[in-house]
Design a protein around this motif. Structure first.
Motif, PDB file in Angstrom:
ATOM      1  N   ALA A  15      -2.036   6.083  -3.319  1.00  0.00           N
ATOM      2  CA  ALA A  15      -2.080   5.497  -1.976  1.00  0.00           C
ATOM      3  C   ALA A  15      -3.409   4.784  -1.741  1.00  0.00           C
ATOM      4  O   ALA A  15      -3.437   3.659  -1.227  1.00  0.00           O
ATOM      5  N   THR A  16      -4.491   5.412  -2.133  1.00  0.00           N
ATOM      6  CA  THR A  16      -5.811   4.819  -1.946  1.00  0.00           C
ATOM      7  C   THR A  16      -5.968   3.556  -2.790  1.00  0.00           C
ATOM      8  O   THR A  16      -6.405   2.513  -2.292  1.00  0.00           O
ATOM      9  N   ALA A  17      -5.594   3.642  -4.063  1.00  0.00           N
ATOM     10  CA  ALA A  17      -5.730   2.484  -4.949  1.00  0.00           C
ATOM     11  C   ALA A  17      -4.852   1.324  -4.491  1.00  0.00           C
ATOM     12  O   ALA A  17      -5.287   0.170  -4.496  1.00  0.00           O
ATOM     13  N   SER A  18      -3.624   1.626  -4.079  1.00  0.00           N
ATOM     14  CA  SER A  18      -2.721   0.565  -3.611  1.00  0.00           C
ATOM     15  C   SER A  18      -3.241  -0.077  -2.334  1.00  0.00           C
ATOM     16  O   SER A  18      -3.158  -1.296  -2.174  1.00  0.00           O
ATOM     17  N   SER A  19      -3.761   0.731  -1.437  1.00  0.00           N
ATOM     18  CA  SER A  19      -4.328   0.203  -0.187  1.00  0.00           C
ATOM     19  C   SER A  19      -5.528  -0.691  -0.461  1.00  0.00           C
ATOM     20  O   SER A  19      -5.656  -1.772   0.126  1.00  0.00           O
ATOM     21  N   LEU A  20      -6.402  -0.237  -1.334  1.00  0.00           N
ATOM     22  CA  LEU A  20      -7.585  -1.031  -1.658  1.00  0.00           C
ATOM     23  C   LEU A  20      -7.204  -2.328  -2.366  1.00  0.00           C
ATOM     24  O   LEU A  20      -7.780  -3.391  -2.095  1.00  0.00           O
ATOM     25  N   ALA A  21      -6.222  -2.262  -3.266  1.00  0.00           N
ATOM     26  CA  ALA A  21      -5.762  -3.475  -3.951  1.00  0.00           C
ATOM     27  C   ALA A  21      -5.184  -4.466  -2.948  1.00  0.00           C
ATOM     28  O   ALA A  21      -5.425  -5.673  -3.045  1.00  0.00           O
ATOM     29  N   ALA A  22      -4.424  -3.962  -1.978  1.00  0.00           N
ATOM     30  CA  ALA A  22      -3.861  -4.836  -0.943  1.00  0.00           C
ATOM     31  C   ALA A  22      -4.966  -5.455  -0.090  1.00  0.00           C
ATOM     32  O   ALA A  22      -4.913  -6.644   0.241  1.00  0.00           O
ATOM     33  N   LEU A  23      -5.965  -4.660   0.255  1.00  0.00           N
ATOM     34  CA  LEU A  23      -7.076  -5.163   1.063  1.00  0.00           C
ATOM     35  C   LEU A  23      -7.839  -6.263   0.326  1.00  0.00           C
ATOM     36  O   LEU A  23      -8.131  -7.324   0.903  1.00  0.00           O
ATOM     37  N   VAL A  24      -8.144  -6.027  -0.939  1.00  0.00           N
ATOM     38  CA  VAL A  24      -8.861  -7.034  -1.725  1.00  0.00           C
ATOM     39  C   VAL A  24      -8.022  -8.301  -1.834  1.00  0.00           C
ATOM     40  O   VAL A  24      -8.533  -9.418  -1.692  1.00  0.00           O
ATOM     41  N   ALA A  25      -6.714  -8.158  -2.072  1.00  0.00           N
ATOM     42  CA  ALA A  25      -5.830  -9.326  -2.175  1.00  0.00           C
ATOM     43  C   ALA A  25      -5.773 -10.088  -0.857  1.00  0.00           C
ATOM     44  O   ALA A  25      -5.706 -11.319  -0.851  1.00  0.00           O
ATOM     45  N   MET A  26      -5.815  -9.362   0.239  1.00  0.00           N
ATOM     46  CA  MET A  26      -5.761  -9.999   1.556  1.00  0.00           C
ATOM     47  C   MET A  26      -7.072 -10.743   1.858  1.00  0.00           C
ATOM     48  O   MET A  26      -7.048 -11.838   2.412  1.00  0.00           O
ATOM     49  N   LEU A  27      -8.188 -10.154   1.460  1.00  0.00           N
ATOM     50  CA  LEU A  27      -9.486 -10.749   1.773  1.00  0.00           C
ATOM     51  C   LEU A  27      -9.849 -11.924   0.861  1.00  0.00           C
ATOM     52  O   LEU A  27     -10.551 -12.844   1.289  1.00  0.00           O
ATOM     53  N   ASP A  28      -9.394 -11.876  -0.384  1.00  0.00           N
ATOM     54  CA  ASP A  28      -9.750 -12.940  -1.325  1.00  0.00           C
ATOM     55  C   ASP A  28      -8.567 -13.253  -2.246  1.00  0.00           C
ATOM     56  O   ASP A  28      -8.604 -12.969  -3.450  1.00  0.00           O
TER      57      ASP A  28
END
Length: 131
Positions: A15-28
């Motif tokens: 859950a943490t890794a998927s959330s962080l991956a989504a956040l990074v993809a959203m930001l850049d």
């Protein structure tokens, strides 16, 4: 350390890794797309990227959180495993046509494969096949 505890911890990590991956993809999105070997063009290109790299990753994260909290319903964790294993499976299909991924994507594929298989291996067993 019980298998149920280990599965819950792994689900929380997913859950943490998927959330962080989504956040990074959203930001850049352009940087992430380039790292994945993609080139985003136009509204449709970005829309498709966000659907997969943000939407599906957040859905996976949400399902993993739910599964971690509802250890009495192992099917939820199985669905998370299915989401994780679908990605290296798709890359394996592509490997027959164009080759295996390389670089960081190869490493990510290995992590997805190991995490998905570990979730299935840690699945709680009750009365044979009834759960």
């Amino acid at each position: 350390m019980s298998p149920a505890w280990a599965r819950g911890q792994l689900l929380s990590l997913v859950a943490t890794a998927s959330s962080l991956a989504a956040l990074v993809a959203m930001l850049d999105p352009d940087r992430v797309a380039t790292a994945m070997g993609l080139f985003l063009v136009g509204v449709n290109g970005y829309s498709q990227f966000y659907a997969i790299y943000v939407g599906v990753r957040l859905a996976t994260a949400g399902l993993a959180v739910l599964a971690a909290r509802r250890g009495d319903q192992p099917i939820l964790g199985d669905l998370v495993a299915l989401f994780l294993l679908a990605q290296p499976a798709g890359r394996l299909v592509a490997a027959f046509a164009i080759g295996l991924p390389n670089g960081s994507l190869f490493v990510v594929s290995g992590i997805e494969l190991l995490a998905g298989l570990a979730l299935l291996a840690l699945r709680p067993r009750k009365d044979g096949l009834t759960s």
